[in-house]
Design an enzyme around this catalytic site. Structure first.
Site, PDB file in Angstrom:
ATOM      1  CD  GLU A  45      -2.593   1.247   2.661  1.00  0.00           C
ATOM      2  OE1 GLU A  45      -3.689   1.820   2.661  1.00  0.00           O
ATOM      3  OE2 GLU A  45      -2.106   0.689   3.674  1.00  0.00           O
ATOM      4  CE  LYS A 116      -7.416   1.126   3.609  1.00  0.00           C
ATOM      5  NZ  LYS A 116      -6.270   1.790   4.271  1.00  0.00           N
ATOM      6  CB  CYS A 157      -4.179  -1.453   4.510  1.00  0.00           C
ATOM      7  SG  CYS A 157      -3.328  -1.033   6.062  1.00  0.00           S
TER       8      CYS A 157
END
Length: 286
Positions: A45, A116, A157
Site C-alpha cells: 500500500e 480501498k 490494508c
C-alpha cells in the site's frame, strides 16, 4: 487453461515523501524478484508516497495518467515479463484522493483497478490518531483481477478486518487474496499475522500481502512483515520491518484440497439476528 503453480514475491518497502525515489526502489525490487524467478510481484500500500501532511500530499498527487510510479512499474512489468500488482498508489479523485491498487500484466497493460473500501479512522491507545476519510475517498466495489493463474482478490490494508469482503471474493472465484498494507507497528504486532491466517483459513485461499515497514520520513512507524499464507493457514514466507523480498511457490492445487477438507464456502446459510429479551424468556417460563 491456467497454470497451477507460480512463484510469488512481496516487495517490502519503506516509502518516503519522494515519489521518484519510491518508484526507483520498487522497480529495483521487482527486477531483483524477476531475476530470482518470480512470476508475480506485489508492492505495498502507498508504494508511491507515504506522507501524513495533507497539503504536501495533494501537491505531489495527480491523476493516474501522469503518475511516475505507475508508469515506471508498467515499464518494468513489460521489461521483465512479470505480473506486477501495485499494492496501491495515491491518485487524485475530485477534491480527495483515491487509495488505488493496480494489476499490470506481462505486457505492461493495466488489467484491474481497486479503490480501498474501508478507511482507517481510529484513535489508538498509544496516542496515534488516523482519519483517512479526511483525505481519501472510499471505493464501493470488490474487484477480482484475471491473472495467468486464475482470479486474484484485491483488497488493501484495513480491509483485512472485514471478513465478508474476503468471503465474497472467494465465492466469486478467487484462489488468491491480497491485502498489501501500511499497517501501524502497534496494530501489526497485535493482529497482522492472525488476521492473514484467519482470512486464508476461512476461505481456503492463499493470502499474499506486501507491507511497508520501519520508521518513515513523515514520522510514522509501520510493521512490515510482508507475508504469504497458504489455504491451511500456514505461513510460507514472512519478512521483517526492513525493505526486501519474501518469496514462495504458490501451488493452487492446495486451494481445492483445503476447500474439500473444510467446505465452509459451500455451507454458508442466510440467517437473521434475534435479541432474546428477558421479558420473552420470563413469559415463556410462565
Amino acid at each position: 487453461m491456467t497454470a497451477s503453480k507460480f512463484v510469488a514475491a512481496c516487495a517490502g518497502m519503506r516509502s518516503g515523501r519522494d515519489p521518484v525515489a519510491n518508484r526507483d526502489a520498487a522497480v529495483a525490487l521487482i527486477r531483483e524478484a524477476a531475476g530470482l524467478g518470480a512470476h508475480y510481484v506485489q508492492t505495498p500500500e502507498m508504494t508511491s508516497l507515504v506522507d501524513r501532511g495533507r497539503a504536501s500530499l495533494f501537491e505531489k498527487v495527480g491523476p493516474e495518467e501522469t503518475d511516475v510510479t505507475l508508469a515506471g512499474l508498467r515499464e518494468v512489468a513489460r521489461e521483465k515479463g512479470v505480473v506486477v500488482h501495485v499494492g496501491s498508489i495515491a491518485v487524485r479523485a475530485g477534491d480527495k484522493i483515491a487509495n488505488r491498487a493496480f494489476v499490470i500484466d506481462r505486457e505492461g497493460e493495466i488489467t484491474a483497478r481497486y479503490d480501498k473500501v474501508h478507511l482507517f479512522d481510529v484513535d489508538l491507545p498509544n496516542g496515534e490518531s488516523w482519519r483517512e476519510s479526511a483525505t481519501y475517498t472510499g471505493g464501493d466495489k470488490a474487484v477480482l483481477a484475471e491473472t495467468p493463474w486464475g482470479l486474484l482478490g484485491l483488497t488493501i490494508c484495513y480491509d483485512v478486518r472485514f471478513p465478508a469482503l474476503y468471503r465474497a471474493l472467494a465465492e466469486g472465484g478467487a484462489s488468491v487474496l491480497s491485502a498489501p498494507a501500511c499497517f501501524t507497528r502497534q496494530t501489526g504486532e497485535a493482529h497482522w499475522h492472525v488476521l492473514h491466517r484467519a482470512r486464508a483459513i476461512e476461505t481456503g485461499s492463499f493470502m499474499i500481502s506486501a507491507a511497508q515497514g520501519g520508521k518513515h520520513e513523515d514520522g510514522r512507524e509501520t510493521f512490515g512483515h510482508s507475508v504469504i499464507v497458504d489455504p491451511w493457514g500456514r505461513v510460507l514466507a514472512d519478512g521483517t520491518a526492513e525493505p526486501g523480498l519474501v518469496m514462495a511457490e504458490i501451488d493452487l492445487s492446495l486451494v481445492a484440497d483445503a476447500r474439500a477438507r473444510i467446505p465452509a464456502l459451500q455451507h454458508g446459510r442466510p440467517f437473521t439476528v434475534e435479541v432474546a429479551r428477558a421479558e420473552a424468556r420470563l413469559a415463556a417460563a410462565e
